[in-house]
Enzyme design. Structure first.
Site, mmCIF file in Angstrom:
data_model
loop_
_atom_site.group_PDB
_atom_site.id
_atom_site.type_symbol
_atom_site.label_atom_id
_atom_site.label_comp_id
_atom_site.label_asym_id
_atom_site.label_seq_id
_atom_site.Cartn_x
_atom_site.Cartn_y
_atom_site.Cartn_z
ATOM 1 N N LYS A 114 0.897 -1.173 -0.029
ATOM 2 C CA LYS A 114 0.098 0.054 0.092
ATOM 3 C C LYS A 114 0.983 1.068 -0.025
ATOM 4 O O LYS A 114 2.075 1.303 0.809
ATOM 5 C CB LYS A 114 -0.791 0.105 1.080
ATOM 6 C CG LYS A 114 -1.749 1.043 1.001
ATOM 7 C CD LYS A 114 -3.029 0.689 0.324
ATOM 8 C CE LYS A 114 -4.262 1.977 0.293
ATOM 9 N NZ LYS A 114 -3.746 3.020 -0.420
ATOM 10 N N LYS B 187 5.225 2.317 -2.870
ATOM 11 C CA LYS B 187 5.186 3.912 -3.174
ATOM 12 C C LYS B 187 5.658 3.915 -4.650
ATOM 13 O O LYS B 187 6.103 3.105 -5.145
ATOM 14 C CB LYS B 187 6.216 4.660 -2.345
ATOM 15 C CG LYS B 187 6.121 6.088 -2.080
ATOM 16 C CD LYS B 187 4.748 6.390 -1.263
ATOM 17 C CE LYS B 187 4.576 7.695 -0.797
ATOM 18 N NZ LYS B 187 3.626 8.009 0.263
ATOM 19 N N THR C 59 -5.649 12.497 6.782
ATOM 20 C CA THR C 59 -4.410 12.765 7.306
ATOM 21 C C THR C 59 -4.646 13.808 8.376
ATOM 22 O O THR C 59 -3.924 13.688 9.200
ATOM 23 C CB THR C 59 -3.399 12.761 6.142
ATOM 24 O OG1 THR C 59 -3.593 12.094 5.066
ATOM 25 C CG2 THR C 59 -2.221 12.982 6.678
ATOM 26 N N ASN D 86 -3.395 19.679 1.428
ATOM 27 C CA ASN D 86 -4.465 19.043 1.748
ATOM 28 C C ASN D 86 -4.249 18.643 3.432
ATOM 29 O O ASN D 86 -5.179 18.886 4.096
ATOM 30 C CB ASN D 86 -4.609 17.502 1.167
ATOM 31 C CG ASN D 86 -5.564 16.672 1.754
ATOM 32 O OD1 ASN D 86 -5.305 16.013 2.621
ATOM 33 N ND2 ASN D 86 -6.812 16.861 1.401
ATOM 34 N N SER E 12 -7.952 4.994 4.123
ATOM 35 C CA SER E 12 -7.840 4.289 2.756
ATOM 36 C C SER E 12 -8.002 2.835 3.077
ATOM 37 O O SER E 12 -8.575 2.121 2.178
ATOM 38 C CB SER E 12 -6.404 4.346 2.233
ATOM 39 O OG SER E 12 -5.928 5.633 1.629
#
EC number: 1.4.1.3
Length: 443
Positions: free
Chosen positions: A66, A102, A185, A216, A376
């Protein structure tokens, strides 16, 4: 120290604290797979342009790999490797059933049109579609990408494999994205900060915050902290920095930033040099931009009592690495001998560095910014189940996971007589090592 060297250094220290077998240690450090692809697209003017894309799949011992995909001109193999490794430990700290990965493309997204970004995303997906998947590797947004990028990846992947909403997270809600994902986040940063402050009999209300970064993560953190009674006194982004000792009007600043593509020119405070933002006097400093911003050159000037790492790898190890004798949670630990060559020390002789001398407590990135990957995970679960949660459930579950993660890190600090960063790394590395051995790894 570059990101890969710093991340590997933290891993190796955690491995020593845990007493890992040297062969297992080496196995955990080496990525499962590294992918490098050329992405050539026609630009709007008819010319061809080529970009290099990367995907590093670090570890899958605890579940599907992930991690986000970033579009940035400084994307390179070392950075992607470091971030993939961090995702392995981060998902383990959060105790969600994932490994780490990643990806990224070396490009400047601001220089590309929407149609060019779509073509680039689709070509990249074509090159890696057979190496990602719902139970293999699940990408997500990162710097320079967003929910629209994930929608393009979903659509392109589905051309090869059938409609597969769970193949990416951070999607638009209309395509199976989760409510609460945009704020996740930043909201996780709030919950992690609350947990750390509570250990010292404090709350968000009345604390003075400085935030580097107003994307964000930074903007949501600022908004939620302000709503909780915190006073955000200074903020910066790529366009500039602004300070108001009485507290910035975050709602007004967000409106200004949206209308002007940055905070420069905001009239609700005084413009300051962005380079000085990190050294402003405050209670809590939240770096929420790029990595390596706190280092040996500016660490002596840090005036915050707490640093919450909302960005990935914002603090260089030379700035924050602490002696095992400085943990606020250790018990019955003899005074450790200090030295100056930490990689050659015994476990009780970690290098006492700048921020630890100043008494600054740092909540590390692999815990502090894990709210995004946690939600997520919730999105992935909802896609697999075909059942959507309401936003209240998402936020309540996120708080449970973040609070539990902090508690688990704190227990590792007590067990291994270490600071919060090593507490988080030992927790993550230990969980991955145990899963690796249980699945049948042999020396």
């Amino acid at each position: 120290m570059n990101a890969l060297a710093a991340t590997s250094r933290n891993f190796k220290q955690a491995a020593k604290l845990l007493g890992l077998d040297s062969k297992l240690e080496k196995s955990l450090l080496i990525p499962f797979r590294e992918i490098k692809v050329e992405c050539t697209i026609p630009k709007d003017d008819g010319t061809l342009a080529s970009y290099v894309g990367f995907r590093v799949q670090h570890d899958n011992a605890r579940g599907p790999m992930k991690g986000g995909i970033r579009y940035h001109h400084e994307v390179d193999p070392d950075e992607v490797n470091a971030l993939a490794q961090l995702m392995t430990w981060k998902t383990a700290v959060a105790n969600i059933p994932y490994g780490g990965a990643k990806g990224g493309i070396g490009c400047s997204p601001g220089d590309l049109s929407i149609s060019e970004l779509e073509r680039l995303t689709r070509v990249f997906t074509q090159k890696i579609h057979d190496l990602i998947g719902i139970h293999t590797d699940v990408p997500a947004p990162d710097m320079g990408t967003n929910s629209q990028t994930m929608a393009w990846i979903l659509d392109e992947y589905s051309k090869f494999h059938g409609y597969s909403p769970a193949v990416v997270t951070g999607k638009p809600v209309d395509l199976g994205g989760s409510l609460g994902r945009d704020a996740a986040t930043g909201r996780g940063v709030l919950f992690a900060t609350e947990a750390l402050l509570a250990e010292h009999g404090k709350g968000i209300a009345g604390q003075r915050f400085v935030i580097q970064g107003f994307g964000n993560v930074g903007s949501w953190a600022a908004q939620l902290i302000s709503e909780a009674g915190g006073k955000v006194i200074a903020i910066s982004d790529v366009t500039g920095a602004v300070k108001n000792s009485n507290g910035l009007d975050i709602a007004k600043l967000m409106k200004h930033s949206s209308e002007n593509r940055g905070i420069k020119g905001f009239d609700g405070g005084d413009a300051i040099d962005p380079r000085s933002l990190l050294t402003e006097e405050c209670d809590v400093l939240i770096p929420a931009a790029l990595g390596g911003v706190i280092n040996k050159d500016n660490a002596n000037e840090i005036k915050a009592k707490y640093i919450i790492e909302a960005a990935n790898h914002p603090t260089d190890p030379e700035a924050d690495e602490a002696s095992t004798s400085d943990s606020i949670w250790q018990t019955n630990t003899p005074t450790a001998t200090k030295c100056t060559i930490c990689l050659k020390c015994s476990l009780s002789e970690f290098l006492l560095q700048i921020l630890s001398k100043k008494g600054v407590l740092i909540l590390p990135d692999i815990l502090a910014n894990s709210g995004g990957v946690t939600v997520s995970y919730f999105e992935w679960v909802q896609n697999i189940q075909g059942f959507m949660w309401d936003e209240e459930k998402v936020n309540n579950e996120l708080k449970t996971y973040m609070t539990r993660g902090f508690r688990d890190v704190k227990e590792m600090c007590r067990s291994h007589h270490c600071d919060l960063r090593m507490g988080a790394f030992t927790l993550g590395v230990n969980r991955v090592a145990r899963a690796t051995v249980l699945r049948g790894w042999e020396a």
